[in-house]
Design a protein around this motif. Sequence first.
Motif, PDB file in Angstrom:
ATOM      1  N   GLN A  44      55.095  32.394  59.405  1.00  0.00           N
ATOM      2  CA  GLN A  44      55.220  31.189  58.581  1.00  0.00           C
ATOM      3  C   GLN A  44      56.493  30.389  58.872  1.00  0.00           C
ATOM      4  OE1 GLN A  44      54.540  32.496  54.526  1.00  0.00           O
ATOM      5  NE2 GLN A  44      52.477  33.184  55.013  1.00  0.00           N
ATOM      6  N   SER A  91      52.053  20.790  47.772  1.00  0.00           N
ATOM      7  CA  SER A  91      52.865  21.897  48.281  1.00  0.00           C
ATOM      8  C   SER A  91      52.339  23.236  47.780  1.00  0.00           C
ATOM      9  CB  SER A  91      54.325  21.706  47.846  1.00  0.00           C
ATOM     10  OG  SER A  91      55.095  22.847  48.141  1.00  0.00           O
ATOM     11  N   ASP A 119      49.198  30.271  52.074  1.00  0.00           N
ATOM     12  CA  ASP A 119      50.027  31.196  52.845  1.00  0.00           C
ATOM     13  C   ASP A 119      49.869  32.622  52.331  1.00  0.00           C
ATOM     14  OD1 ASP A 119      50.970  29.173  54.430  1.00  0.00           O
ATOM     15  OD2 ASP A 119      52.934  29.032  53.472  1.00  0.00           O
ATOM     16  N   GLU A 120      49.976  32.794  51.017  1.00  0.00           N
ATOM     17  CA  GLU A 120      49.852  34.139  50.451  1.00  0.00           C
ATOM     18  C   GLU A 120      48.429  34.668  50.614  1.00  0.00           C
ATOM     19  OE1 GLU A 120      50.590  36.640  46.317  1.00  0.00           O
ATOM     20  OE2 GLU A 120      51.480  34.654  46.548  1.00  0.00           O
ATOM     21  N   SER A 124      49.541  24.621  49.761  1.00  0.00           N
ATOM     22  CA  SER A 124      49.995  25.269  51.002  1.00  0.00           C
ATOM     23  C   SER A 124      50.572  26.648  50.738  1.00  0.00           C
ATOM     24  CB  SER A 124      51.038  24.402  51.704  1.00  0.00           C
ATOM     25  OG  SER A 124      50.447  23.258  52.269  1.00  0.00           O
ATOM     26  N   SER A 125      51.434  26.792  49.737  1.00  0.00           N
ATOM     27  CA  SER A 125      52.038  28.101  49.463  1.00  0.00           C
ATOM     28  C   SER A 125      50.985  29.094  48.987  1.00  0.00           C
ATOM     29  CB  SER A 125      53.178  27.975  48.444  1.00  0.00           C
ATOM     30  OG  SER A 125      52.733  27.389  47.249  1.00  0.00           O
ATOM     31  N   ASN A 126      49.999  28.625  48.218  1.00  0.00           N
ATOM     32  CA  ASN A 126      48.896  29.502  47.818  1.00  0.00           C
ATOM     33  C   ASN A 126      48.122  30.001  49.034  1.00  0.00           C
ATOM     34  OD1 ASN A 126      49.483  29.208  45.123  1.00  0.00           O
ATOM     35  ND2 ASN A 126      47.796  27.811  44.667  1.00  0.00           N
ATOM     36  N   ASP A 174      52.542  22.827  57.740  1.00  0.00           N
ATOM     37  CA  ASP A 174      53.228  23.421  56.582  1.00  0.00           C
ATOM     38  C   ASP A 174      53.776  22.338  55.640  1.00  0.00           C
ATOM     39  OD1 ASP A 174      54.517  24.976  54.722  1.00  0.00           O
ATOM     40  OD2 ASP A 174      56.208  25.476  56.023  1.00  0.00           O
ATOM     41  N   THR A 177      54.737  22.926  52.518  1.00  0.00           N
ATOM     42  CA  THR A 177      55.505  23.477  51.396  1.00  0.00           C
ATOM     43  C   THR A 177      56.820  22.726  51.188  1.00  0.00           C
ATOM     44  OG1 THR A 177      56.451  25.168  52.861  1.00  0.00           O
ATOM     45  CG2 THR A 177      54.488  25.779  51.608  1.00  0.00           C
TER      46      THR A 177
END
Length: 698
Positions: A164, A50, A57-58, A53-55, A306, A308
């Motif tokens: 997102q 997860s 995204d940013e 994925s969040s990394n 996604d 996350t």
Amino acid sequence: MTESQASHTTKEGASIYFNRDLSWIEFNWRVLEEAQDPSTPLLERMKFLSIVSSNLDEFMSVRVAGVKDQMKAGYTKKDFTGFTPAGLFRRIMKRTARLVAEQYKSYRDICRQLAKEGIVFVDYNGLNQSQKKAMDAYYHDIIFPVLTPMAVDQSRPFPLVHTQSVYLAVVLEREGQTSEDEPYFAIVQVPSNLSRIIPVPARANSKKQEFILIEELIKEHIQSLFSGYTPIAAHTFRLTRNADLTLNEEGAEDLLEEIEKELRRRRWGAPVRLEVQEDMHPYALTQLQDEFEIDEHVFMINGPVDLTFFMKLAGQIRGFDHLRYPSIDPVYPAEFKDSEDFFEVLRQKDVLVYHPYESFDAVTDFIEQAANDSQVLAIKMTLYRVSGNSPLISALAHAAESGKQVTVVVELKARFDEERNIAWARKLEKSGCHVVYGLVGLKTHAKITLVVRQEQDMLRRYVHVGTGNYNDSTARLYTDIGLFTCHPVIGEDASALFNEITGYSAPHNWQAIAVAPTNLKDALISLIHREAEHARAGRPARIIGKMNSLSNQQMVDELYAASQAGVNIDLIVRGVCCLRPGLEGISDRITVRSIVDRFLEHSRIYYFENGGHPEVFISSADWMTRNLSRRIELLFPVFDQRLQRILIQILQLSLEDNVKARRMLPSGLYEPIQVEDGTMHRSQFEAMNIKQWKKLLK
């Protein structure tokens, strides 16, 4: 500077720097390695997947968005690492696509292993009749009422697609339509305010926990949204937009209102990345690419778009404790445990706390005692990222309501926490706190609290400074250092700092601390130069730097020069590192390692040997251009030799790590550290014995 540094290349013609964004991708590979590591508990591997994925995204919404902006503006100049925006963009997308493919390969492997343990992800057709009945009811009662099908045709333009968020692209036809007729197209947003993953009622006599994704239920019942039409295909997609704030702070009469407006504009940020389900209908894909003007670099996803949601799911699953890290109970700092009076303890000695192994409750208790103490006249504090239900906010509000002078510097531009910080700012203002939004053009990233207390016939200043945010939630997940002190010189500097932020004070002649952007960078360079002079004179010379990122070219060059002067340099850099270690004649004496483990390595500690008289500092600042020139940051000396030994021990644990540490090669790639004598050292696990090794260092 050597001839090769002046030309920015090695003898072989390669750059002596590693690109920041490509280095970040290497960091995210190390996060993915934790998701792939069989020794990592299975539910923890889900969390690391997860985080990847969040990394991403940013990274896409900020860094890659910036590169695309440069390309759009026709910018062709090379950066100091030798890349034009267009060349860098191609490499980023190629390497990121490879990373995502490997991530989903890991996802499928983890799902297979979870199934063996009795945690199963199912599709609708894999349910039995009673389970289907329950899921049908859930769809019609809970999901269907909040769905909104949005058609796209001549009379209805393409609706706004939020960044997102997960959507379904639906291709439809009507009865009597020929193969030559163009299909109908619509999109459906998957509700973000409903759980992405839905528990399925257990089968008879089964202990398995089964789950189904909400989009799978919507796909199965898609006909309910389009009566009179026949759905041909429904596939998920997700758009990432440019999320960087662009503010004209000098022209903003009210910064808080300006940021609120900019957050609303963020919804319309330029498209940066399009993720689509691998087998998406060609017509749907064409519609999306045309609308978002993304001709290439579409990410084809073999699995759920996604990942996350894996983070929440790992915490949602009940039982299965054998698939998690053993829980730890942070110890309350021993120095404060035997006394309820923080001020009495600090008049006798400074106190260093090491989170998450020592409890953040000590920081909360310090603020609450100050809020309730009738002798405390003023509390001043910086807030960058605060938890959703922070006890610190309540303590500050109480202090203001009881008549104390409370000043809070709230950073409204803390990326992706802007809305939460705006809410806190309004609450604090209502309670009577003086809320300041920092200086124009600078983020206030420093983490410091000043308490002014009347004691007999004098005022005494108590200070807490940290490497991490005043956030009780992340303090359980990040490794950070906090220092409590009432050292008079540090207290004077702290007062001057707040006066400079909140008023019109001229830059202060700092006695102990260094402050960015005024003198922190110069202070660090001066310390590096001093080590080089010691080395040239034959005196002990060594630098150990623990930080999150190293990307400022001048700092890299200073370290190169120190290495060439004979200084031994060990860098512990979790993330981005633009310095290439081990280059002949340039960085022979420099080592770089990165540790990715259970907790996010977040503390910044800087050690300078100083000819046998070591000095140790903690800081809020990484060695990045933004930290050194565009933020208010602090570099704090630790005077107490007992506390210095604790910090040196923390550095030593990191340098000895041969389980989770990775060594950076001159190529910019990382390799595991070989275990030479058979003794395994895992720094975070050894740090959990903080009581024992702290006692030994007294």
